[in-house]
Design an enzyme around this catalytic site. Structure first.
Site, short mmCIF file in Angstrom:
data_model
loop_
_atom_site.label_atom_id
_atom_site.label_comp_id
_atom_site.label_asym_id
_atom_site.label_seq_id
_atom_site.Cartn_x
_atom_site.Cartn_y
_atom_site.Cartn_z
N GLU A 77 -45.38 11.99 8.20
CA GLU A 77 -45.99 12.71 9.43
C GLU A 77 -45.86 11.93 10.74
O GLU A 77 -46.56 12.30 11.76
CB GLU A 77 -47.18 13.32 9.27
CG GLU A 77 -47.59 14.40 8.15
CD GLU A 77 -48.61 15.15 8.20
OE1 GLU A 77 -48.68 16.42 8.87
OE2 GLU A 77 -49.79 14.53 7.85
N HIS A 166 -55.39 21.81 7.40
CA HIS A 166 -54.88 20.48 7.42
C HIS A 166 -55.73 19.36 7.97
O HIS A 166 -56.22 18.58 7.29
CB HIS A 166 -53.61 20.50 8.05
CG HIS A 166 -52.59 19.15 7.76
ND1 HIS A 166 -51.40 19.03 7.93
CD2 HIS A 166 -53.25 17.76 7.53
CE1 HIS A 166 -50.93 17.80 8.04
NE2 HIS A 166 -51.81 17.21 7.82
#
Length: 240
Positions: A77, A166
């Site tokens: 990420e 998330h």
């Protein structure tokens, strides 16, 4: 110690502090814009935050490409960080975490809003980015440039944004500022859930949020940083 070396140590300290304060666990990451090249950023290789050392920190382009990987595996990420640095020249540090108390606000209609003066830097109201809106069913990870840019657009000029199912992402004016906001985002979420059980909440006014945020400078950040460094067993250096 050079400016770059000092920043690498600051990133290590930031990771250790966030781990000790319960904002990150085995996952989550902290980055900083490169001090000599605004089109690059610094982020550790994929490793648990509490274990990170200066040698783990890699340099990336804003598209998330490693400049000199040397066999080190990057975080998937990293595009969160590149997308925000690309969109926001004012941002010097980015934190992504899954701190537990923020999660319910990303999956319900309840808005996370500051109710404690120390939490004013989270912003007037924390919005939520839902990856499903544009990318349909995913693993909920920001795994490419397009997703990173979409998250950055949703963040806009704010300091914080939730990510449905998330976690959260925080954009700071410095590493210490990003860590400060990250910790108090978790504090506010926890207090807000407690207050919701008691009745109607009187949140900070818009003007109060602005006035507190305007006063959050080196004095405040260094005071908190010194204490967090001690708790995380890291050396402290004032940057006033």
């Amino acid at each position: 110690m050079s400016k770059l070396e000092a920043l690498l140590e600051e990133i290590v300290t930031a990771n250790r502090i966030l781990a000790h304060e319960g904002v990150v666990d085995s996952f989550g990451h902290v980055s900083a814009r490169h001090p000599d090249n605004p089109n690059r950023f610094l982020l550790s290789r994929a490793r648990a935050p509490e274990r990170i050392e200066a040698a783990d920190i890699m340099e990336f382009t804003l598209e998330g490409e490693a400049v000199d990987a040397r066999g080190r595996a990057p975080y998937l990420e990293r595009f969160i960080h590149g997308g925000i640095y690309e969109a926001r020249a004012d941002v010097q540090s980015v934190v992504h975490n899954h701190s537990p108390s923020v999660i319910p606000f990303g999956v319900t209609a309840k808005k996370l809003k500051p109710l404690l003066h120390m939490c004013a830097n989270i912003g007037h109201e924390v919005s939520t980015w839902d990856s499903h809106d544009k990318f349909a069913d995913t693993a909920l990870l920001v795994e490419n440039v397009e997703m990173g840019r979409d998250l950055a657009r949703a963040l806009g000029r704010d300091r914080t944004i939730l990510m449905r199912g998330h976690g959260a992402t925080i954009a700071g004016s410095s590493v210490r500022h990003a860590v400060f906001v990250s910790i108090y985002l978790e504090v506010n979420a926890k207090l807000q859930m407690q207050a919701m059980a008691m009745g109607e909440i009187k949140f900070l006014t818009s003007g109060e949020v602005d006035k507190v945020a305007a006063r959050t400078g080196p004095y405040t950040l260094n005071r908190a940083w010194e204490n967090w460094c001690r708790r995380a067993d890291r050396p402290f250096a004032s940057n006033e």
